[in-house]
Design a protein around this motif. Structure first.
Motif, short mmCIF file in Angstrom:
data_model
loop_
_atom_site.label_atom_id
_atom_site.label_comp_id
_atom_site.label_asym_id
_atom_site.label_seq_id
_atom_site.Cartn_x
_atom_site.Cartn_y
_atom_site.Cartn_z
N ARG A 1 0.71 -1.22 -0.27
CA ARG A 1 0.06 0.14 -0.09
C ARG A 1 0.78 1.33 0.49
O ARG A 1 0.26 2.52 -0.56
CB ARG A 1 -0.80 -0.19 1.30
CG ARG A 1 -1.82 0.94 1.42
CD ARG A 1 -2.83 1.22 2.10
NE ARG A 1 -2.05 0.97 3.80
CZ ARG A 1 -2.99 1.76 4.92
NH1 ARG A 1 -4.08 1.33 4.77
NH2 ARG A 1 -2.14 1.73 5.81
N GLY B 1 2.42 1.88 -3.70
CA GLY B 1 0.88 1.96 -4.42
C GLY B 1 0.76 3.83 -4.05
O GLY B 1 -0.03 4.70 -4.86
N ARG B 2 1.18 4.17 -2.80
CA ARG B 2 0.94 5.65 -2.81
C ARG B 2 1.90 6.38 -2.92
O ARG B 2 1.59 7.77 -3.38
CB ARG B 2 1.02 5.77 -1.13
CG ARG B 2 -0.54 5.35 0.00
CD ARG B 2 -0.68 5.47 0.81
NE ARG B 2 -1.91 4.41 1.73
CZ ARG B 2 -2.05 4.69 2.89
NH1 ARG B 2 -1.13 5.41 3.94
NH2 ARG B 2 -3.34 4.65 3.33
N LYS B 3 3.16 6.01 -3.51
CA LYS B 3 4.32 6.55 -3.83
C LYS B 3 3.83 6.41 -5.69
O LYS B 3 4.93 7.14 -5.53
CB LYS B 3 5.83 5.74 -3.45
CG LYS B 3 5.09 5.98 -1.84
CD LYS B 3 5.78 7.71 -1.31
CE LYS B 3 6.27 8.09 0.29
NZ LYS B 3 5.00 7.94 0.67
N GLY C 1 3.28 5.55 -9.38
CA GLY C 1 1.97 5.59 -9.86
C GLY C 1 1.31 6.98 -10.41
O GLY C 1 1.78 7.45 -10.33
N GLU D 1 -1.85 10.02 -10.28
CA GLU D 1 -2.57 10.64 -8.97
C GLU D 1 -3.47 9.50 -9.06
O GLU D 1 -4.04 9.69 -7.93
CB GLU D 1 -2.87 12.56 -9.69
CG GLU D 1 -3.42 13.39 -9.08
CD GLU D 1 -2.44 13.24 -7.79
OE1 GLU D 1 -3.52 12.99 -6.22
OE2 GLU D 1 -1.74 13.09 -7.71
N SER E 1 -4.28 6.13 -9.14
CA SER E 1 -4.27 5.30 -8.96
C SER E 1 -3.17 5.97 -7.50
O SER E 1 -4.01 5.34 -6.24
CB SER E 1 -3.28 4.35 -9.15
OG SER E 1 -1.98 5.49 -8.92
N ARG E 2 -2.60 6.66 -6.85
CA ARG E 2 -1.66 6.97 -5.78
C ARG E 2 -3.87 7.44 -4.87
O ARG E 2 -3.37 7.31 -3.58
CB ARG E 2 -0.82 8.26 -5.64
CG ARG E 2 -0.20 7.79 -6.58
CD ARG E 2 1.72 9.01 -5.77
NE ARG E 2 0.94 10.63 -6.19
CZ ARG E 2 1.77 10.57 -6.73
NH1 ARG E 2 2.44 9.94 -7.77
NH2 ARG E 2 1.13 12.56 -7.18
N LYS E 3 -4.58 8.40 -5.19
CA LYS E 3 -5.14 9.17 -4.09
C LYS E 3 -5.80 7.65 -3.78
O LYS E 3 -6.75 7.08 -2.66
CB LYS E 3 -6.60 9.20 -4.77
CG LYS E 3 -7.04 10.48 -3.95
CD LYS E 3 -7.92 11.44 -5.55
CE LYS E 3 -9.29 12.12 -4.68
NZ LYS E 3 -9.90 12.57 -5.29
N PHE F 1 -4.89 4.37 -3.47
CA PHE F 1 -4.25 3.87 -2.41
C PHE F 1 -4.62 4.33 -1.05
O PHE F 1 -4.64 4.02 -0.02
CB PHE F 1 -2.84 3.83 -2.64
CG PHE F 1 -2.55 2.34 -3.47
CD1 PHE F 1 -2.47 1.14 -3.10
CD2 PHE F 1 -3.10 2.23 -4.75
CE1 PHE F 1 -2.35 0.08 -2.97
CE2 PHE F 1 -2.68 1.30 -5.49
CZ PHE F 1 -2.41 -0.21 -5.29
N ARG F 2 -4.40 6.08 -0.69
CA ARG F 2 -4.72 6.63 0.35
C ARG F 2 -5.66 6.41 0.98
O ARG F 2 -5.62 6.08 2.37
CB ARG F 2 -3.99 8.32 -0.22
CG ARG F 2 -3.07 8.44 -0.41
CD ARG F 2 -2.96 9.59 -0.09
NE ARG F 2 -3.28 10.64 -0.93
CZ ARG F 2 -3.13 10.85 -1.94
NH1 ARG F 2 -1.48 10.37 -2.56
NH2 ARG F 2 -3.73 12.31 -3.18
#
Lengths: 332, 397
Positions: free
Chosen positions: B95, B98-100, B102, B104, B106-108, B110-111
């Motif tokens: 996770r 995934g947050r770092k 990819g 914008e 996909s990052r959102k 994962f957050r």
């Protein structure tokens, strides 16, 4: 009151019609088989006379419609025909000994009783546990307890029955010899012995169905928590436990009863795999064995019984939800 | 009988513990609201949770003890705890990753993701990779039979293992690790194809019924009602019996795929029709009809794009059902036919190993690995679907 009887009568009639159509579907599916049963029983090297004799014996020389109604008439009277595996074909072998074994009804009856016993024990454990856990999860919603039960129930719903069964065998039968891993029940056992033998398969089934019932109980209660009368009860200063058990639960009963009946219907499917794992002599095991040796009359009869039980339980769910809902009980 | 006495004593101790915990908490914190308003049930819950945690740690210690009898007894629990922790950490790292990395979007995504959902996505990705590249990853072929049968899993030579076969071999000498990896390809692949087929058939018919209405709708819906009145597993067993008169081996596997797809398409039909009926009353459908668009255009270009969200969640759940049904059928011996490696069949073939759990838990782990592989994937898919449904429903409480 008259209208409610009418509704129930309608549902019952609908259930009967469904069962009738289902019996046609089952019969048609079985009769799609190429060649004929007589050839199937005797194998490749059969003489034409022998095949002809068996065809007459089983009534296969008649048309499919006639055979269907003969089968149906027999089934209604409890006569489900003769099993191929244990058929002794009086005219072919020239004697008529051991005819009791070969009837399908004779094979199914004791096993049906066993299966009902297993389902009964499961229901006795699963229903109270599921409702208690569901109420607790609704009471402590969004707590660690709620999340842990959510993860656990989701995992146990999604695991195959045999995985749960083997884990239980591993812990309760092999590593700690508390319960027997093979559930060999017979008629000579006392009631307690029989329960002990049945406990392991019943626990497996409990794990499968409890999760679903518990989640539905929780969801049904939480759905109601936003309603004004719950707010009122809270403002009166009642304890959270009392609000849920006395005020929310009675109104949530309809969906809960519904999901209990549906899960008991689901048990019918689950029972097949679990009976095979534990060697429990129930109708599910008979069904699988007959499928493997292609004993058509037994497969047909088991299928009909399973479908009938399934329809009956769904019907019960339907009727119970009408009975427990005043708005449906007094339609405008 | 001492087992029951111990259990009762333990329960009594925990009941007392709950009361003591609350009492001490009130005294020490000088009646902080947290302890002051705590009901007895909650206090008991904390003690119960602590007891379970202590027991798990203690059992894990025992599973690593040098006394083989004790270590064997807690072998599986120890492995389960290890597995749980490893997966939890892996999901957390995944996770974080995934947050770092990819786009914008996909990052959102994962957050806001709970750990269970990221665990699910990670497992699905791993299975997909295993299934696609099975031939490259597996050390041996799925049908290859080696001279040594019954090699113990674990690769420890002293215990009867072999480093060349990390998970051992089965009764006729096939490598279990390779068969597990090929199982991902066969079992998951076949279940995926079946689900796609069920969605294609059920989805198209459902949208068709919703668009055309009238007699088509009535006819299809009543037929589906009847088919759904027969329990799915029972009906598929019946139809497979019939199909086995025509086909054997690979042909039977294909007919099983078709049979299960047909049975499951009835469930898809219900959903597709229900969703479709709400869409066909929209103005843009009316406009398309007035433009003179054909039926296929209406179904696939107008209705389908607007029904993807509920259908996607249903696809996940349906895949789980199909996957479990196929595994159950294989376990019963009438599903995927040998020589294809498949998890359900492996569980059945290896199930007798479970009786060795007391003396040699490594041997008993073989059938559980195959069954666990099935459970892990369905759990993962369910976690993801649960999260998707929760997200789209916007439930707060």
């Amino acid at each position: 009151m008259a209208s409610i009887l009418l509704i129930i009568a309608q549902r019952l009639a609908l259930g009967l019609v469904t069962l009738f159509v289902v019996s046609i579907v089952i019969f048609t599916a079985v009769n799609l088989l190429p060649g004929d049963f007589a050839q199937l029983i005797l194998g490749q090297g059969a003489t034409p006379e022998a095949v002809e004799s068996i065809r007459r014996d089983l009534g296969l020389d008649q048309g499919p419609v006639v055979r269907y109604f003969q089968w149906l008439a027999g089934a209604v009277q409890g006569d489900l025909g003769n099993s191929f595996a244990q058929a002794n074909f009086a005219s072919f072998a020239g004697s008529d000994t051991g005819s009791g074994l070969s009837s399908v009804a004779g094979q199914i009856a004791p096993r049906f009783e066993n299966t009902m016993f297993l389902a009964g024990v499961t229901a006795m454990i699963a229903v109270p546990v599921a409702i208690t856990l569901g109420v607790l999860a609704a009471l402590f919603r969004n707590s660690v307890f709620d999340r842990a039960t959510n993860i656990l129930t989701l995992s146990s719903i999604s695991s195959p029955e045999f995985f749960l069964a083997y884990i239980l065998i591993l812990y309760l039968a092999v590593q700690n010899q508390i319960l027997p891993s093979l559930s060999l029940v017979n008629d000579d056992m006392t009631f307690l012995e029989r329960v002990r033998m049945t406990l392991l398969p019943a626990l497996t089934l409990t794990l499968v169905v409890t999760a679903h019932m518990m989640r539905m109980t929780r969801a049904a209660i939480i759905n109601l928590l936003a309603s004004p009368y719950i707010e009122m009860a809270r403002l009166k200063g009642l304890s959270p436990m009392r609000v849920i058990v006395k005020h929310a639960l009675p109104n949530a009963l309809a969906p809960i009863i519904n999901v209990i009946a549906l899960n008991l219907a689901y048990l019918i499917t689950g029972v097949v795999v679990v009976e095979v794992v534990f060697g429990y002599t129930g109708i599910g095991q008979l069904f699988v064995d007959s499928v493997k040796i292609r004993d058509i009359p037994v497969v047909q009869a088991c299928c009909l019984i399973f479908a009938a039980a399934y329809i009956l339980l769904n019907l019960t769910a339907d009727i119970m939800s009408i009975l427990s809902n005043p708005r449906l009980r007094h339609p405008k | 009988m001492s087992f029951w006495v111990e259990t009762v004593l333990l329960l009594a101790a925990m009941c007392a513990g709950g009361w003591i915990f609350r009492f001490v908490g009130r005294k020490v914190t000088n009646n902080k609201p947290f302890f002051r308003d705590m009901s007895y049930g909650v206090a008991f819950g904390y003690v119960l949770g602590a007891a379970v945690l202590v027991w798990l740690i203690w059992a894990y210690m025992l599973s690593r003890s040098s006394d083989m009898m004790v270590a064997n007894k807690y072998f599986f629990l120890g492995k389960a705890i290890e597995g749980f922790l490893i997966f939890a950490v892996a999901a957390w790292i995944f996770r974080l990753f995934g947050r770092k990395v990819g786009t914008e979007g996909s990052r959102k995504l994962f957050r806001s993701m709970p750990l269970t959902a990221s665990f699910g996505i990670m497992i699905i990705l791993i299975y997909a990779i295993l299934a696609i590249f099975a031939a490259g990853i597996a050390p041996h072929g799925q049908e290859e039979v080696f001279a040594r049968a019954n090699i113990v899993p674990g690769g420890d030579v002293n215990l009867g293992g072999d480093p060349a076969f990390p998970l051992g071999t089965d009764q006729i000498g096939r490598d279990i690790l390779s068969r597990l990896i090929y199982g991902a390809q066969n079992t998951v692949g076949i279940a995926f194809v079946t689900t796609c087929l069920a969605f294609f058939v059920g989805g198209s018919l459902g949208f068709l019924a919703a668009t055309l209405g009238g007699w088509t709708d009535q006819l299809l819906s009543r037929a589906v009602d009847v088919l759904m009145a027969i329990p799915a597993l029972i009906f598929s067993l019946l139809l497979i019996t019939v199909a086995s008169a025509w086909f054997t081996g690979f042909g039977l596997t294909v007919s099983m795929v078709v049979i299960i797809a047909m049975i499951d398409s009835t469930r898809v039909y219900r959903l597709a029709r229900a969703v479709g009926i709400n869409i066909v009353v929209m103005d843009y459908i009316e406009a398309a009809k007035l433009r003179g668009e054909g039926l296929a255009y209406l179904v696939f270009r107008e209705i389908l794009p607007n029904a993807t969200a509920p259908l996607l969640a249903e696809f996940g759940l349906r895949f789980c059902f199909v996957f479990l049904t196929i595994s159950a059928l294989s376990f019963l011996g009438v599903g995927i036919q040998p020589p294809l490696a498949d998890w359900g069949t492996m569980v059945k073939d290896l199930s007798s190993f479970i009786n060795y759990a007391v003396v040699a838990p490594q041997i008993a782990s073989a059938p559980l690995l195959a069954a666990g592989a099935i459970a892990l994937l369905t759990v993962a898919v369910n976690f993801v679907v649960d999260w998707m449904l929760h997200k789209s429903s916007g439930l707060k409480e």
